[in-house]
Design a protein around this motif. Structure first.
Motif, PDB file in Angstrom:
ATOM      1  N   UNK A 210       0.876  -1.114  -0.118  1.00  0.00           N
ATOM      2  CA  UNK A 210      -0.140  -0.090   0.015  1.00  0.00           C
ATOM      3  C   UNK A 210       0.817   1.399   0.083  1.00  0.00           C
ATOM      4  N   UNK A 211       2.002   1.162   0.952  1.00  0.00           N
ATOM      5  CA  UNK A 211       2.760   2.541   1.121  1.00  0.00           C
ATOM      6  C   UNK A 211       3.407   2.691  -0.362  1.00  0.00           C
TER       7      UNK A 211
ATOM      8  N   UNK B 189       4.847   8.864   8.228  1.00  0.00           N
ATOM      9  CA  UNK B 189       4.477   9.572   7.281  1.00  0.00           C
ATOM     10  C   UNK B 189       3.323   8.946   6.288  1.00  0.00           C
ATOM     11  N   UNK B 190       3.178   7.742   6.662  1.00  0.00           N
ATOM     12  CA  UNK B 190       2.037   7.040   5.762  1.00  0.00           C
ATOM     13  C   UNK B 190       0.786   7.665   5.773  1.00  0.00           C
ATOM     14  N   UNK B 191       0.176   8.225   7.067  1.00  0.00           N
ATOM     15  CA  UNK B 191      -1.139   8.889   7.251  1.00  0.00           C
ATOM     16  C   UNK B 191      -1.192  10.135   6.455  1.00  0.00           C
ATOM     17  N   UNK B 192      -0.136  10.852   6.493  1.00  0.00           N
ATOM     18  CA  UNK B 192      -0.084  11.978   5.801  1.00  0.00           C
ATOM     19  C   UNK B 192       0.001  11.909   4.388  1.00  0.00           C
ATOM     20  N   UNK B 193       0.504  10.907   3.946  1.00  0.00           N
ATOM     21  CA  UNK B 193       1.065  10.432   2.471  1.00  0.00           C
ATOM     22  C   UNK B 193      -0.480  10.325   1.911  1.00  0.00           C
ATOM     23  N   UNK B 194      -1.118   9.524   2.748  1.00  0.00           N
ATOM     24  CA  UNK B 194      -2.601   9.032   2.441  1.00  0.00           C
ATOM     25  C   UNK B 194      -3.617  10.337   2.241  1.00  0.00           C
ATOM     26  N   UNK B 195      -3.521  11.208   3.234  1.00  0.00           N
ATOM     27  CA  UNK B 195      -4.152  12.410   3.292  1.00  0.00           C
ATOM     28  C   UNK B 195      -3.774  13.145   1.848  1.00  0.00           C
ATOM     29  N   UNK B 196      -2.700  13.323   1.553  1.00  0.00           N
ATOM     30  CA  UNK B 196      -2.407  14.046   0.456  1.00  0.00           C
ATOM     31  C   UNK B 196      -2.762  13.643  -1.058  1.00  0.00           C
ATOM     32  N   UNK B 197      -2.606  12.257  -0.896  1.00  0.00           N
ATOM     33  CA  UNK B 197      -2.912  11.268  -1.927  1.00  0.00           C
ATOM     34  C   UNK B 197      -4.675  11.528  -2.275  1.00  0.00           C
ATOM     35  N   UNK B 198      -5.578  11.534  -1.369  1.00  0.00           N
ATOM     36  CA  UNK B 198      -6.779  11.686  -1.338  1.00  0.00           C
ATOM     37  C   UNK B 198      -7.426  12.906  -1.587  1.00  0.00           C
TER      38      UNK B 198
ATOM     39  N   UNK C  50       4.663   2.581  13.175  1.00  0.00           N
ATOM     40  CA  UNK C  50       4.254   3.483  12.187  1.00  0.00           C
ATOM     41  C   UNK C  50       4.266   4.817  12.458  1.00  0.00           C
ATOM     42  N   UNK C  51       3.950   4.868  14.093  1.00  0.00           N
ATOM     43  CA  UNK C  51       3.972   6.206  14.436  1.00  0.00           C
ATOM     44  C   UNK C  51       5.118   6.669  15.347  1.00  0.00           C
ATOM     45  N   UNK C  52       5.577   5.665  16.103  1.00  0.00           N
ATOM     46  CA  UNK C  52       6.583   6.004  16.982  1.00  0.00           C
ATOM     47  C   UNK C  52       8.075   6.472  16.284  1.00  0.00           C
ATOM     48  N   UNK C  53       8.405   7.129  17.318  1.00  0.00           N
ATOM     49  CA  UNK C  53       9.750   8.023  17.261  1.00  0.00           C
ATOM     50  C   UNK C  53      11.010   7.240  17.575  1.00  0.00           C
TER      51      UNK C  53
ATOM     52  N   UNK D 219      20.316  -0.625   7.763  1.00  0.00           N
ATOM     53  CA  UNK D 219      20.256  -1.686   6.676  1.00  0.00           C
ATOM     54  C   UNK D 219      19.226  -3.043   7.439  1.00  0.00           C
ATOM     55  N   UNK D 220      18.962  -3.107   8.722  1.00  0.00           N
ATOM     56  CA  UNK D 220      18.211  -4.262   9.372  1.00  0.00           C
ATOM     57  C   UNK D 220      16.808  -3.399   9.436  1.00  0.00           C
ATOM     58  N   UNK D 221      16.757  -2.131   9.878  1.00  0.00           N
ATOM     59  CA  UNK D 221      15.699  -1.390  10.014  1.00  0.00           C
ATOM     60  C   UNK D 221      14.924  -1.362   8.787  1.00  0.00           C
ATOM     61  N   UNK D 222      15.329  -0.949   7.546  1.00  0.00           N
ATOM     62  CA  UNK D 222      14.849  -0.761   6.215  1.00  0.00           C
ATOM     63  C   UNK D 222      14.354  -2.201   5.689  1.00  0.00           C
ATOM     64  N   UNK D 223      14.673  -3.190   6.377  1.00  0.00           N
ATOM     65  CA  UNK D 223      13.726  -4.485   5.938  1.00  0.00           C
ATOM     66  C   UNK D 223      12.274  -4.200   6.233  1.00  0.00           C
ATOM     67  N   UNK D 224      11.923  -3.428   7.260  1.00  0.00           N
ATOM     68  CA  UNK D 224      10.726  -3.336   7.599  1.00  0.00           C
ATOM     69  C   UNK D 224       9.787  -2.297   6.954  1.00  0.00           C
ATOM     70  N   UNK D 225       8.755  -2.531   6.203  1.00  0.00           N
ATOM     71  CA  UNK D 225       7.809  -1.412   5.552  1.00  0.00           C
ATOM     72  C   UNK D 225       7.410  -0.529   6.530  1.00  0.00           C
TER      73      UNK D 225
END
Lengths: 300, 472
Positions: free
Chosen positions: A25-26, A162-171, B458-461, A149-155
């Motif tokens: 989705x992201x 920022x996902x919520x804001x991206x959605x908002x701007x998309x809509x 998703x929202x944590x800092x 490099x390990x953290x970036x494995x996770x989406x």
């Protein structure tokens, strides 16, 4: 114990599936948002082919009138600055741009807290998470924080905050946030409440990693003419904080233009929105002065 | 170990598995393993400071033995207390005492200046020193028997979940568990521990750290913001410090539970307190219990004249202020809490005799008083704290909120705060209703866990600074 471990594994497996779904989705939203700050991000990362590119922090966004630079210098121009952006992010963005394009002039606005002072550089790479798969970006992440490099494995981590804001701007598209070729003038008068009385700029401890990125930025620019510019600031600036970048510019034969203590701007409320940012009039005036300097420089 | 760090997420499952690999019958080996892990994690901050932890351990262990052996143990107790307090006084208060003395002397005409220290304070020094002193006094007052096993005592003081920011555990609670009164693996306790770890993490990274960004940007340059923004930042700080410290405590207790230990409860929804006295029954419970047991009651507690009782409250909270830091701001904060409670006692307002409406009003008044005192706690100097208060009451400034400038993090901030408020509201007033993490249906429980963990990611800092209380 066995039951506990099995349940933890099952929990992690479900979390992994959710993570992948969020990733799908992201990624879709990130690629298809064409307005607002993310649209601007995508444009800089995937499309910008202007002759002049301006990089830097919010001071770059508000100070460099891109249409005026285009008209006066007869070249296309885009302002790639971003709030809180420093040399680390500028390098990343330039790297993305250089994959497909060679600009003629590159301007980096210098602001010592972002470009010289010791601090946590991982805050700058957050803007580049969507471009992690692109050439050179993963190496950049690793040079700043080995755990990335390990953290970036996770989406979920990739779209953290920022996902919520991206959605908002998309809509609800927000074209007004894109600015005039990236330039976003501050159309308000001086807000005196935002000026710190008796402000004394500290002498910053120098961050060698940031200076390393100054050098990488110059290397990445290739044949483009590079300008490191210190745009006006209401308080004036301590020259000692500019010295490390000035020294690199001298060594690398790169132009360094300093407007920080220009008497025309220092303590002149007419040109500022707050202590660190020019208003629209100030930006126009400064851009004119900059154009003059660039023309003089090109005659040398 | 910082529980919200990447290192913790990677290392802890390994530590956990290795701990349970050791068979139940080798209790000493399991304790030795926990001791090595605790010291290794402490050493990873600054190796040399582990000697201070070891020093305090040795001093209090042998002082307690001498106290137990002698018929007139007072001098050994005093010697143990003084020696244990020396590192704390030296590292935490030297600069403060030095600066205060220098300014007092210069005011009366003497010019002398001792060089200040530029050393970092050993992490958790206030916590392990107070825990050690508590043990010493408990032995002295014959509340507990002396501990003869040095290994168990070392682990009691250095136990890694609580060394950084507490809870300050009582020897009577933790030592028996170390010595064997714990199961090899307790499934329900381990699950409970993970739930606490999860919610504590949410409080820390989604609420405290997100709110901190707004608080810092306003209060660090309060002179650039309106009174309304300063007031909002002060309320946010009140939420931040709760989510930060209670979140940490919850994680520490949770980690303890996964290893089979029960640590002291440290927070009990403090912002639902109906008086400042009630607040201190709910806030940093392990410290307020410590102060009650070792300062307030030895001074005479409430079994004395009214004036003396007021004095005892005042001194207890003065000590609390000094414990929190070497700065006049903490001292004023402690004094304010002492004064609030004295006034409540004078007015007979320590108890709540009202209905729900009156109680709600009292909760709000208490919240505002606590919020006011936190301003002194947050600001670096008294003049800055006063500056914020002056600005809050300067009605000539425009009533604008700086909050509206930040449209990206604003929804996250409110999402976190509202969820935290609803959870605490449920726990306080409807403890048996709307169960989510403890629901009888697996699907509800797991959906809740997933919702919380996805919210954290998703929202944590991530990459925020240390816990606020790690500085004490």
């Amino acid at each position: 114990m066995k039951k506990f471990i099995l349940k933890v594994c099952l929990f992690l497996a479900v979390l992994f599936i959710i993570d992948r779904i969020v990733g799908i989705i992201g990624n879709y939203v990130a690629c298809n948002v064409h307005t607002g700050v993310y649209g601007r991000d995508n444009y800089i990362g995937n499309e910008a082919t202007e002759d002049i590119l301006v990089f830097g922090s919010s001071r770059a966004v508000h100070h460099y009138n891109a249409p005026m630079l285009s008209d006066s210098l007869g070249m296309t121009c885009y302002n790639c600055g971003d709030d809180g952006c420093g040399i680390v992010l500028s390098y990343g963005r330039l790297l993305l741009n250089k994959e497909r394009h060679s600009p003629k002039i590159i301007i980096q606005d210098v602001f010592p807290p972002n470009d010289v002072a010791m601090g946590d550089n991982s805050r700058y790479i957050g803007f580049l998470k969507s471009f992690y798969h692109r050439e050179g970006i993963a190496e950049m992440f690793e040079s700043i924080d080995k755990t990335q490099k390990y953290k970036m494995i996770s989406n979920l981590y990739k779209y953290n905050g920022k996902l919520h804001h991206m959605f908002f701007v998309y809509l609800f598209p927000r074209p007004s946030e894109e600015g005039l070729q990236g330039f976003r003038p501050s159309n308000s008068a001086m807000d005196t409440m935002k000026v710190v009385k008796n402000y004394q700029e500290p002498v910053y401890e120098v961050d060698s990693q940031k200076l390393e990125y100054v050098n990488k930025f110059i290397d990445c620019a290739g044949n483009a003419k590079v300008y490191f510019v210190v745009s006006p600031i209401w308080y004036g600036m301590n020259p000692q904080n500019l010295k490390p970048i000035k020294d690199i510019c001298k060594k690398r034969n790169v132009s360094f233009l300093d407007f920080s203590n220009d008497a025309k701007y220092v303590h002149n409320n007419q040109y500022f929105h707050d202590g660190a940012h020019l208003n629209a009039d100030g930006a126009d005036e400064f851009t004119k002065d900059l154009i003059k300097k660039i023309r003089e420089d090109s005659k040398k | 170990m910082i529980f919200n760090s990447f290192n913790f997420i990677v290392i802890y499952p390994l530590l956990f598995l290795l701990y349970y690999v050791i068979p139940e019958r080798y209790l000493k080996v399991r304790n030795l393993y926990l001791l090595i892990v605790s010291y290794a994690l402490y050493i990873s901050w600054k190796p040399i400071y582990s000697l201070i932890l070891l020093g305090v351990t040795i001093v209090t262990f042998y002082s307690a033995k001498l106290i137990a052996r002698n018929t007139s143990p007072r001098k050994y107790m005093l010697l143990g207390v003084v020696l244990s307090l020396l590192p704390l006084l030296f590292f935490k208060y030297f600069n403060f005492i030095n600066q205060t003395l220098t300014s007092v002397l210069s005011n009366v005409g003497f010019q002398c200046q001792l060089t200040g220290l530029n050393w970092a304070i050993p992490v958790g020094i206030s916590f392990f020193t107070f825990q050690a002193l508590g043990y010493l006094w408990d032995v002295y007052y014959k509340r507990i028997p002396v501990e003869n096993d040095f290994l168990s005592y070392c682990l009691f003081l250095s136990f890694f979940p609580s060394i950084l920011s507490g809870p300050i555990n009582k020897a009577s609670l933790l030592l028996p568990q170390i010595k064997g009164l714990r199961k090899h693996f307790d499934y329900s306790k381990a699950v409970e521990g993970l739930k606490m770890l999860l919610w504590g993490m949410f409080m820390k990274v989604v609420v405290a750290d997100r709110v901190a960004l707004r608080v810092d940007s306003i209060l660090d340059s309060y002179m650039n913001y309106s009174g309304a923004s300063c007031f909002m930042a002060s309320v946010f700080y009140t939420i931040q410090i709760y989510a930060d410290f209670a979140g940490y405590s919850l994680m520490a207790i949770g980690v303890g539970k996964t290893l089979g230990f029960e640590l002291t409860e440290n927070f009990h929804r403090p912002y639902f307190a109906w008086s400042v006295t009630d607040f201190w029954r709910r806030w940093h419970i392990s410290l307020s219990t410590w102060l009650k047991d070792y300062v307030y009651i030895p001074l005479g507690g409430s079994r004395c004249s009214k004036a003396r009782n007021y004095w005892n409250i005042f001194i207890t909270f003065l000590v609390s202020g000094i414990w929190h830091g070497a700065n006049w701001t903490f001292i004023v904060w402690g004094i304010l809490h002492g004064l609030f409670q004295i006034i409540e006692k004078m007015l007979g307002e320590q108890k709540c005799r009202y209905g729900w409406f009156g109680k709600s009003i009292k909760i709000m008044i208490t919240f505002m008083l606590v919020n006011f005192a936190w301003i002194f706690f947050r600001m670096p100097t008294l003049s800055d704290a006063w500056g914020v208060i002056e600005r809050m009451f300067d009605f000539s400034l425009p009533m604008t909120f700086a909050l509206t400038e930040d449209i990206v993090s604003l929804p996250i901030i409110f999402f976190g705060i509202i969820l935290l408020f609803l959870k605490d509201l449920r726990d306080e007033f409807f403890p048996k209703k709307f169960l989510l993490m403890n629901n009888k249906f697996v699907i509800v429980r797991w959906t809740t866990y997933m919702f919380v963990i996805v919210s954290i990611m998703l929202f944590g800092l991530f990459g925020a600074d240390q816990f606020i209380y790690a500085n004490f």
